[in-house]
Design a protein around this motif. Structure first.
Motif, PDB file in Angstrom:
ATOM      1  N   LEU A 190       0.841  -1.192   0.000  1.00 32.10           N
ATOM      2  CA  LEU A 190       0.000   0.000   0.000  1.00 32.10           C
ATOM      3  C   LEU A 190       0.880   1.247   0.000  1.00 32.10           C
ATOM      4  N   THR A 191       0.616   2.163  -0.952  1.00 34.19           N
ATOM      5  CA  THR A 191       1.398   3.393  -1.043  1.00 34.19           C
ATOM      6  C   THR A 191       0.483   4.599  -0.896  1.00 34.19           C
ATOM      7  N   THR A 192       1.068   5.727  -0.548  1.00 33.00           N
ATOM      8  CA  THR A 192       0.299   6.948  -0.342  1.00 33.00           C
ATOM      9  C   THR A 192       1.161   8.166  -0.620  1.00 33.00           C
ATOM     10  N   GLY A 193       0.508   9.285  -0.896  1.00 32.07           N
ATOM     11  CA  GLY A 193       1.210  10.557  -0.996  1.00 32.07           C
ATOM     12  C   GLY A 193       1.278  11.284   0.334  1.00 32.07           C
ATOM     13  N   PHE A 194       0.651  10.715   1.363  1.00 25.80           N
ATOM     14  CA  PHE A 194       0.691  11.311   2.692  1.00 25.80           C
ATOM     15  C   PHE A 194       2.028  11.039   3.372  1.00 25.80           C
ATOM     16  N   VAL A 238       6.916   2.594  -6.430  1.00 20.33           N
ATOM     17  CA  VAL A 238       6.681   1.296  -7.065  1.00 20.33           C
ATOM     18  C   VAL A 238       7.977   0.490  -7.109  1.00 20.33           C
ATOM     19  N   LEU A 239       9.052   1.140  -7.511  1.00 15.91           N
ATOM     20  CA  LEU A 239      10.334   0.441  -7.595  1.00 15.91           C
ATOM     21  C   LEU A 239      10.854   0.080  -6.204  1.00 15.91           C
ATOM     22  N   ILE A 271       4.667  -6.377 -12.308  1.00 18.99           N
ATOM     23  CA  ILE A 271       4.043  -5.493 -11.319  1.00 18.99           C
ATOM     24  C   ILE A 271       2.704  -4.998 -11.855  1.00 18.99           C
ATOM     25  N   ALA A 272       1.722  -4.943 -10.982  1.00 17.52           N
ATOM     26  CA  ALA A 272       0.449  -4.281 -11.276  1.00 17.52           C
ATOM     27  C   ALA A 272       0.320  -3.071 -10.355  1.00 17.52           C
ATOM     28  N   VAL A 273      -0.014  -1.937 -10.919  1.00 12.85           N
ATOM     29  CA  VAL A 273      -0.239  -0.718 -10.144  1.00 12.85           C
ATOM     30  C   VAL A 273      -1.704  -0.337 -10.275  1.00 12.85           C
TER      31      VAL A 273
END
Length: 210
Positions: free
Chosen positions: A98-102, A140-141, A156-158
């Motif tokens: 899980l990624t975020t810009g926060f 992602v990387l 990879i799936a984004v």
């Protein structure tokens, strides 16, 4: 996370409004840029809007404080099927990050509010991947490097709800870049930014991958 797996009911704009007013700025003059750059690292947005690093940092702190207060007030919840989708993907032997810009503190507050602290093996914010955030491919990387879950970036799936999510996936070389219609941007914007698929929600992702 927000807009893809997490519904926050427009809290980003509410927290931004609080941050802009904290600095004596008119949020109405800036909100269009905030909407257009949903998904980008929030400190990068404030650097663009306020120019000076000190003001950008002050605005970012005010934003994070306002957002955290809203989260603590029970204003976030998982989008329908999000947790089940993550668990299904992991049950298929896939690795989910899980990624975020926060900032990290805000991401952790959201994870805690949802009870998702142990849901996935890795969560990333811009600071965890060199600080640039989206639309750069760094998170992602970094997910690939930290998990070693794939032999090729094309495995990879984004998935995300913003144009910047799509651009991030494209720049990372992901084999599948899926836009979801539960967040900030519409199908046309997602496709224009490089989406290979546009889904009604993240719950549709396992079927596409299968």
């Amino acid at each position: 996370m927000a807009g893809t797996t997490v519904a926050d009911g427009g809290l980003v704009e509410q927290a931004f409004t609080a941050a802009a007013r904290h600095l004596g700025a008119d949020p109405d003059e800036m909100i269009d840029y905030v909407r257009a750059t949903m998904g980008e690292s929030k400190i990068s947005v404030f650097r663009h809007l306020f120019g000076e690093e000190a003001k950008a940092q002050e605005a970012n702190k005010a934003f994070e404080a306002a957002y955290a207060e809203l989260v603590d007030g029970g204003r976030v919840h998982a989008l329908p099927g999000a947790r089940e989708t993550i668990e299904r993907l992991q049950g298929q032997g896939r690795t989910v990050v899980l990624t975020t810009g926060f900032a990290r503190a805000t991401q952790d507050a959201i994870l805690a509010a949802l009870g998702w602290q142990d849901l996935v093996p890795l969560t990333l914010c811009p600071a965890d991947a060199g600080g640039r955030g989206r639309p750069y491919p760094d998170m992602v990387l970094a997910a690939l490097l930290h998990t070693a879950a794939a032999d090729d970036v094309r495995q990879i799936a984004v998935a995300g709800d913003t144009s910047y999510d799509m651009l991030t996936g494209v720049r990372a070389g992901a084999g599948l870049v899926a836009g979801v219609l539960t967040g900030a941007h519409d199908a046309a914007a997602l496709r224009a930014a490089g989406a290979t698929h546009v889904l009604d929600s993240v719950a549709d992702l396992p079927g596409v991958l299968a």
